[in-house]
Design an enzyme around this catalytic site. Structure first.
Site, short mmCIF file in Angstrom:
data_model
loop_
_atom_site.label_atom_id
_atom_site.label_comp_id
_atom_site.label_asym_id
_atom_site.label_seq_id
_atom_site.Cartn_x
_atom_site.Cartn_y
_atom_site.Cartn_z
N LYS A 88 9.42 78.27 -6.58
CA LYS A 88 9.03 76.91 -6.21
C LYS A 88 8.28 76.15 -7.33
O LYS A 88 8.90 75.61 -8.22
CB LYS A 88 8.26 76.92 -4.89
CG LYS A 88 9.17 77.32 -3.71
CD LYS A 88 8.68 76.84 -2.37
CE LYS A 88 9.78 76.94 -1.32
NZ LYS A 88 9.69 78.10 -0.44
N ASP A 141 4.39 87.93 -1.58
CA ASP A 141 5.33 86.82 -1.75
C ASP A 141 4.50 85.55 -1.91
O ASP A 141 3.97 85.01 -0.93
CB ASP A 141 6.25 86.74 -0.52
CG ASP A 141 7.24 85.57 -0.63
OD1 ASP A 141 7.03 84.68 -1.49
OD2 ASP A 141 8.20 85.54 0.16
N PHE A 176 8.63 84.65 6.06
CA PHE A 176 9.84 84.07 5.49
C PHE A 176 9.95 84.52 4.04
O PHE A 176 9.05 84.28 3.24
CB PHE A 176 9.85 82.53 5.55
CG PHE A 176 11.13 81.97 4.99
CD1 PHE A 176 12.29 81.94 5.76
CD2 PHE A 176 11.21 81.51 3.69
CE1 PHE A 176 13.49 81.46 5.24
CE2 PHE A 176 12.40 81.04 3.15
CZ PHE A 176 13.55 81.02 3.94
C1 PLP Z 1 10.78 79.13 -0.12
C2 PLP Z 1 10.35 80.52 0.05
C3 PLP Z 1 11.20 81.60 -0.28
C4 PLP Z 1 12.63 81.39 -0.72
O1 PLP Z 1 12.73 80.73 -1.92
P1 PLP Z 1 14.15 80.12 -2.37
O2 PLP Z 1 13.89 79.58 -3.74
O3 PLP Z 1 14.53 79.09 -1.36
O4 PLP Z 1 15.11 81.26 -2.38
C5 PLP Z 1 10.70 82.87 -0.17
N1 PLP Z 1 9.44 83.10 0.25
C6 PLP Z 1 8.60 82.10 0.58
C7 PLP Z 1 7.21 82.42 1.02
C8 PLP Z 1 9.03 80.78 0.51
O5 PLP Z 1 8.21 79.80 0.87
#
Ligand code: PLP
Length: 396
Positions: A245, A216, A129
């Site tokens: 986050k 990521d 994701f």
């Molecule tokens: C939440 C998340 C995203 C997206 O972040 P947003 O601030 O919602 O755009 C991307 N990668 C990972 C691993 C995530 O947990």
């Protein structure tokens, strides 16, 4: 579902919170909840942390925004602190996780073009994701996120998540790859961690083939797994690292960090963001990072994680329905042998905030400021809930 003027993008639970303090939230009816989700790994310092509140209020009363046409002292200071803690060379500030990944994808393409590849590709993982923008949903390994939004952005090649041989055979057979993008632990994808062998192997393959290794760490970052960034448990660095986050503890800010040659790829005109790195956001980032450091919260996340996993194992370990308890630090998954999204509502009713991901994995992302008592309370409240619920469902 309540009829509001909002677009219907979310299946929301029937509750609204009015205030929060530490690991606790109070709803509009006055009922208290123990928060074991932290707004999906965002409020790592808990709600209304005084250091964050003070930094935010003070900066809001001084200067919120000037634009990136000028130097921004708070941005330079936040960059200094963030690169130091993350062990990276340079940073670009943006406003979300998806935007941070967009920055990483752009870096990969620049790197590819520098290598004379006309259509550079990025190796991405099954069940990944990476966000909801067009490029990041195209990089995401979940058809539900992509369906309806075709044509997808091209330039992504998919590979099984924890399979070094599969990654190697793709990397060795293609001459148009520029980068590998991977979550050290898949958050939305069911709390799966890449093995050390896979992570070490990917670093080596990227070195051998001049690919950028891009992590990521939007969910794993900012102390959650027991390090500022999960990669710091290895003895190498990624070329590119994305975070968001927990970086703002609720203030929307993200960052793409880079190291070595990748840190020099962006040149004036290549990338930008009106709001990226405002004095306000960067004052918050500085407060968050200082608090993580001063309160030793990485170490605390490790300790609490072990405490919670041990207790969960003691109390749930014998259940036939338990597949596995796993995770690192305060990123914990409890996989059951059946779909269990119903547990979210049952927990909510009992005053506990949890989440279920990938259908059958209970996801716990409690704040790093949890006390031992709160950690124990989480387990003591969750376990009977799971057991009682299992008794009402049948074996799959
Ligand atoms: C939440 C998340 C995203 C997206 O972040 P947003 O601030 O919602 O755009 C991307 N990668 C990972 C691993 C995530 O947990």
């Amino acid at each position: 579902m309540a009829d509001t003027a909002l677009m219907h993008t979310y299946g929301r639970l029937p509750v609204a919170f009015a205030s929060g303090q530490g690991a606790w939230l109070k709803d509009t009816e006055g009922k208290d909840y123990l928060d074991a989700l932290s707004g999906i790994a965002v409020c790592g310092l808990g709600h209304a942390h005084p250091a964050v509140t003070e930094a935010l209020c003070k900066q809001a009363g001084t200067l919120m925004h000037t634009s990136n046409l000028y130097r921004v002292s708070a941005q330079e200071a936040a960059a200094q602190k963030l690169t130091q803690l993350a062990g990276m060379d340079k940073v670009f500030f943006c406003n979300s996780g998806a935007e941070a990944n967009e920055g990483a994808i752009k870096l990969a393409r620049l790197h590819g073009h520098k290598k004379q590849i006309d259509t550079p590709q990025i190796l991405v993982m099954d069940n990944a994701f990476h966000g909801r923008t067009l490029a990041t949903l195209s990089a995401t390994g979940n058809r539900k996120v992509q369906a309806g939004f075709e044509p997808l952005v091209s330039g992504f090649i998919r590979c099984p998540y924890n399979d070094l041989d599969a990654a190697r055979s793709i990397i060795e057979s293609r001459s148009d790859l520029a980068a590998v993008l991977i979550e050290p632990i898949q958050g939305e994808g069911g709390l799966q961690a890449a093995s050390d062998e896979v992570m070490n192997g990917l670093r080596q393959l990227c070195d051998e083939h001049d690919l950028l290794l891009m992590l990521d760490e939007v969910q794993t970052g900012n102390g959650r797994t027991g390090h500022y960034y999960a990669y710091q448990g290895f003895n190498w660095k990624p070329d590119v690292l994305t975070t968001a986050k927990g970086l703002g503890n609720g203030f929307p800010i993200g960052a793409v960090l880079a190291q070595g040659q990748a840190a020099e790829l962006f040149q004036p005109g290549h990338h930008g963001s009106t709001y990226g790195g405002t004095p306000l956001g960067c004052a918050v980032v500085l407060a968050v990072l200082k608090t993580l450091e001063e309160e030793n919260l990485c170490q605390r996340a490790s300790q609490l994680g072990e405490r919670i996993q041990d207790r969960l194992q003691q109390q749930l370990g014998d259940l036939d329905a338990l597949v596995e308890i796993r995770g690192r630090g305060l990123m914990i998954g409890i996989e059951l042998d059946r779909p269990c999204t119903e547990l979210v509502k049952l927990a909510l009713d009992s005053g506990l905030l949890i989440n279920v991901t990938a259908g059958s994995v209970i996801r716990l992302l409690p704040p790093l400021i949890f006390t031992d008592q709160e950690a124990d309370q989480l387990v003591d409240r969750l376990v009977p809930l799971v057991k009682d619920w299992l008794a009402t469902t049948s074996t799959p």
